[in-house]
Design a protein around this motif. Structure first.
Motif, PDB file in Angstrom:
ATOM      1  N   ALA A  38       1.132  -1.974   0.320  1.00  0.00           N
ATOM      2  CA  ALA A  38       0.150  -0.027  -0.194  1.00  0.00           C
ATOM      3  C   ALA A  38       1.050   1.210   0.288  1.00  0.00           C
ATOM      4  CB  ALA A  38      -0.925  -0.209   1.101  1.00  0.00           C
ATOM      5  N   GLY A  39       2.268   1.217   0.202  1.00  0.00           N
ATOM      6  CA  GLY A  39       3.218   2.111   0.221  1.00  0.00           C
ATOM      7  C   GLY A  39       3.293   3.111   1.570  1.00  0.00           C
ATOM      8  N   MET A  40       3.114   1.931   2.857  1.00  0.00           N
ATOM      9  CA  MET A  40       3.967   2.366   3.804  1.00  0.00           C
ATOM     10  C   MET A  40       4.831   2.164   4.000  1.00  0.00           C
ATOM     11  SD  MET A  40       0.380   1.039   5.928  1.00  0.00           S
ATOM     12  CE  MET A  40       1.193   1.846   7.669  1.00  0.00           C
ATOM     13  N   SER A  41       5.715   2.801   4.284  1.00  0.00           N
ATOM     14  CA  SER A  41       7.282   2.904   4.681  1.00  0.00           C
ATOM     15  C   SER A  41       7.551   2.250   5.976  1.00  0.00           C
ATOM     16  CB  SER A  41       7.854   4.177   4.781  1.00  0.00           C
ATOM     17  OG  SER A  41       7.021   4.602   6.000  1.00  0.00           O
ATOM     18  N   PRO A  42       8.991   1.514   5.589  1.00  0.00           N
ATOM     19  CA  PRO A  42       8.638   0.303   7.218  1.00  0.00           C
ATOM     20  C   PRO A  42       8.679   1.158   8.785  1.00  0.00           C
ATOM     21  CG  PRO A  42      10.425   0.135   5.028  1.00  0.00           C
ATOM     22  CD  PRO A  42       9.941   0.902   5.042  1.00  0.00           C
ATOM     23  N   GLU A  43       8.952   2.934   8.254  1.00  0.00           N
ATOM     24  CA  GLU A  43       9.096   3.439   9.676  1.00  0.00           C
ATOM     25  C   GLU A  43       7.193   3.330  10.280  1.00  0.00           C
ATOM     26  OE1 GLU A  43      10.470   4.381   6.848  1.00  0.00           O
ATOM     27  OE2 GLU A  43      12.703   3.583   8.140  1.00  0.00           O
ATOM     28  N   GLU A  44       6.762   3.917   9.258  1.00  0.00           N
ATOM     29  CA  GLU A  44       5.583   3.737   9.207  1.00  0.00           C
ATOM     30  C   GLU A  44       4.467   2.680   9.721  1.00  0.00           C
ATOM     31  OE1 GLU A  44       3.766   7.173   6.194  1.00  0.00           O
ATOM     32  OE2 GLU A  44       4.108   5.303   5.241  1.00  0.00           O
ATOM     33  N   ILE A  45       5.415   1.946   9.056  1.00  0.00           N
ATOM     34  CA  ILE A  45       4.506   0.522  10.217  1.00  0.00           C
ATOM     35  C   ILE A  45       5.183  -0.131  11.600  1.00  0.00           C
ATOM     36  CG2 ILE A  45       4.642  -2.279   9.402  1.00  0.00           C
ATOM     37  CD1 ILE A  45       5.107  -1.355   5.699  1.00  0.00           C
ATOM     38  N   VAL A  46       6.537   0.610  11.592  1.00  0.00           N
ATOM     39  CA  VAL A  46       6.645   0.096  12.743  1.00  0.00           C
ATOM     40  C   VAL A  46       5.205   0.828  13.629  1.00  0.00           C
ATOM     41  CG1 VAL A  46       8.964   0.310  14.370  1.00  0.00           C
ATOM     42  CG2 VAL A  46       9.417  -0.576  12.383  1.00  0.00           C
ATOM     43  N   ALA A  47       5.323   2.600  13.235  1.00  0.00           N
ATOM     44  CA  ALA A  47       4.655   3.039  14.401  1.00  0.00           C
ATOM     45  C   ALA A  47       3.104   3.084  14.279  1.00  0.00           C
ATOM     46  CB  ALA A  47       4.896   4.644  13.700  1.00  0.00           C
ATOM     47  N   GLU A  48       2.643   2.766  13.458  1.00  0.00           N
ATOM     48  CA  GLU A  48       1.242   1.501  13.139  1.00  0.00           C
ATOM     49  C   GLU A  48       1.602   0.124  14.330  1.00  0.00           C
ATOM     50  OE1 GLU A  48      -3.174   1.808  12.623  1.00  0.00           O
ATOM     51  OE2 GLU A  48      -1.489   3.018  11.657  1.00  0.00           O
ATOM     52  N   TYR A  49       2.445  -0.657  13.966  1.00  0.00           N
ATOM     53  CA  TYR A  49       2.121  -2.151  14.512  1.00  0.00           C
ATOM     54  C   TYR A  49       3.318  -2.085  15.764  1.00  0.00           C
ATOM     55  CZ  TYR A  49      -0.654  -3.262  11.338  1.00  0.00           C
ATOM     56  OH  TYR A  49      -2.291  -3.206  10.211  1.00  0.00           O
ATOM     57  N   LEU A  50       3.462  -1.347  17.038  1.00  0.00           N
ATOM     58  CA  LEU A  50       4.411  -1.107  17.939  1.00  0.00           C
ATOM     59  C   LEU A  50       5.187  -2.649  19.191  1.00  0.00           C
ATOM     60  CD1 LEU A  50       2.091   0.989  20.390  1.00  0.00           C
ATOM     61  CD2 LEU A  50       3.770   2.095  17.862  1.00  0.00           C
ATOM     62  N   THR A  51       4.830  -3.864  18.158  1.00  0.00           N
ATOM     63  CA  THR A  51       5.861  -4.455  18.346  1.00  0.00           C
ATOM     64  C   THR A  51       6.855  -4.873  17.553  1.00  0.00           C
ATOM     65  OG1 THR A  51       3.838  -5.891  18.307  1.00  0.00           O
ATOM     66  CG2 THR A  51       3.735  -6.116  19.841  1.00  0.00           C
ATOM     67  N   LEU A  52       6.007  -4.092  16.381  1.00  0.00           N
ATOM     68  CA  LEU A  52       7.395  -4.668  15.733  1.00  0.00           C
ATOM     69  C   LEU A  52       8.782  -4.067  15.513  1.00  0.00           C
ATOM     70  CD1 LEU A  52       4.694  -4.640  12.036  1.00  0.00           C
ATOM     71  CD2 LEU A  52       6.094  -6.959  13.087  1.00  0.00           C
ATOM     72  N   THR A  53       9.667  -4.461  14.534  1.00  0.00           N
ATOM     73  CA  THR A  53      10.691  -4.139  14.393  1.00  0.00           C
ATOM     74  C   THR A  53      11.608  -3.437  13.531  1.00  0.00           C
ATOM     75  OG1 THR A  53      12.220  -6.049  14.277  1.00  0.00           O
ATOM     76  CG2 THR A  53      11.714  -4.809  17.026  1.00  0.00           C
ATOM     77  N   SER A  54      11.762  -2.435  12.550  1.00  0.00           N
ATOM     78  CA  SER A  54      12.450  -2.425  11.280  1.00  0.00           C
ATOM     79  C   SER A  54      12.886  -4.209  10.954  1.00  0.00           C
ATOM     80  CB  SER A  54      13.633  -1.032  11.443  1.00  0.00           C
ATOM     81  OG  SER A  54      14.690  -1.638  11.827  1.00  0.00           O
ATOM     82  N   GLU A  55      13.612  -4.496  11.918  1.00  0.00           N
ATOM     83  CA  GLU A  55      14.112  -5.824  11.123  1.00  0.00           C
ATOM     84  C   GLU A  55      12.844  -6.802  11.040  1.00  0.00           C
ATOM     85  OE1 GLU A  55      15.481  -4.678  14.021  1.00  0.00           O
ATOM     86  OE2 GLU A  55      17.554  -3.708  13.955  1.00  0.00           O
ATOM     87  N   GLY A  56      11.696  -6.784  11.846  1.00  0.00           N
ATOM     88  CA  GLY A  56      10.804  -7.177  11.357  1.00  0.00           C
ATOM     89  C   GLY A  56       9.710  -7.026  10.351  1.00  0.00           C
ATOM     90  N   VAL A  57      10.020  -5.819  10.391  1.00  0.00           N
ATOM     91  CA  VAL A  57       9.100  -5.748   8.460  1.00  0.00           C
ATOM     92  C   VAL A  57      10.531  -5.907   7.038  1.00  0.00           C
ATOM     93  CG1 VAL A  57       8.673  -3.203   7.048  1.00  0.00           C
ATOM     94  CG2 VAL A  57       8.396  -3.610   9.877  1.00  0.00           C
ATOM     95  N   GLN A  58      12.099  -5.847   7.914  1.00  0.00           N
ATOM     96  CA  GLN A  58      12.655  -6.508   6.490  1.00  0.00           C
ATOM     97  C   GLN A  58      12.758  -8.062   6.492  1.00  0.00           C
ATOM     98  OE1 GLN A  58      16.745  -5.194   7.991  1.00  0.00           O
ATOM     99  NE2 GLN A  58      16.118  -2.802   7.697  1.00  0.00           N
ATOM    100  N   ALA A  59      12.072  -8.237   7.741  1.00  0.00           N
ATOM    101  CA  ALA A  59      12.102 -10.582   7.306  1.00  0.00           C
ATOM    102  C   ALA A  59      10.380 -10.346   6.783  1.00  0.00           C
ATOM    103  CB  ALA A  59      11.554 -10.791   8.888  1.00  0.00           C
ATOM    104  N   ALA A  60       9.928  -9.291   6.703  1.00  0.00           N
ATOM    105  CA  ALA A  60       8.952  -9.960   6.019  1.00  0.00           C
ATOM    106  C   ALA A  60       8.478 -10.295   4.200  1.00  0.00           C
ATOM    107  CB  ALA A  60       7.630  -9.828   6.643  1.00  0.00           C
ATOM    108  N   ALA A  61       9.486  -8.533   4.107  1.00  0.00           N
ATOM    109  CA  ALA A  61       9.600  -8.271   2.749  1.00  0.00           C
ATOM    110  C   ALA A  61      10.430  -9.369   2.722  1.00  0.00           C
ATOM    111  CB  ALA A  61      10.655  -7.593   2.955  1.00  0.00           C
ATOM    112  N   VAL A  62      11.693  -9.948   2.711  1.00  0.00           N
ATOM    113  CA  VAL A  62      12.392 -11.048   2.935  1.00  0.00           C
ATOM    114  C   VAL A  62      11.559 -12.331   2.520  1.00  0.00           C
ATOM    115  CG1 VAL A  62      13.954 -12.397   3.300  1.00  0.00           C
ATOM    116  CG2 VAL A  62      14.836 -10.141   3.879  1.00  0.00           C
ATOM    117  N   ARG A  63      10.217 -12.383   3.178  1.00  0.00           N
ATOM    118  CA  ARG A  63       9.633 -13.775   2.838  1.00  0.00           C
ATOM    119  C   ARG A  63       9.161 -13.678   1.943  1.00  0.00           C
ATOM    120  NH1 ARG A  63       7.382 -18.161   6.218  1.00  0.00           N
ATOM    121  NH2 ARG A  63       5.675 -18.953   5.246  1.00  0.00           N
TER     122      ARG A  63
END
Length: 68
Positions: A38-63
């Motif tokens: 949807a075009g959200m940046s990793p920073e926006e996603i981490v801000a939306e889901y407070l239990t996430l880290t940027s590493e978690g977002v990167q892991a999802a992207a790799v998956r």
């Protein structure tokens, strides 16, 4: 690096019916991928889901890039 990131993805039949989630959270990989699509940046996603880290977002992207 990809295998390190993929280690942050877990599945457990007792958590969200076995959906792939970011380790230590109840945030499904599919939700993170939808946010990225949807075009959200990793920073926006981490801000939306407070239990996430940027590493978690990167892991999802790799998956997501690796496929199911």
């Amino acid at each position: 690096m990809s295998s390190d990131r993929l280690a942050l993805i877990t599945t457990d039949p007792a958590v969200l019916s076995g959906q792939a989630v970011i380790a230590g959270t109840r945030v499904p990989v599919s939700v993170v991928l939808d946010c990225l699509a949807a075009g959200m940046s990793p920073e926006e996603i981490v801000a939306e889901y407070l239990t996430l880290t940027s590493e978690g977002v990167q892991a999802a992207a790799v998956r997501g890039a690796a496929g199911p």
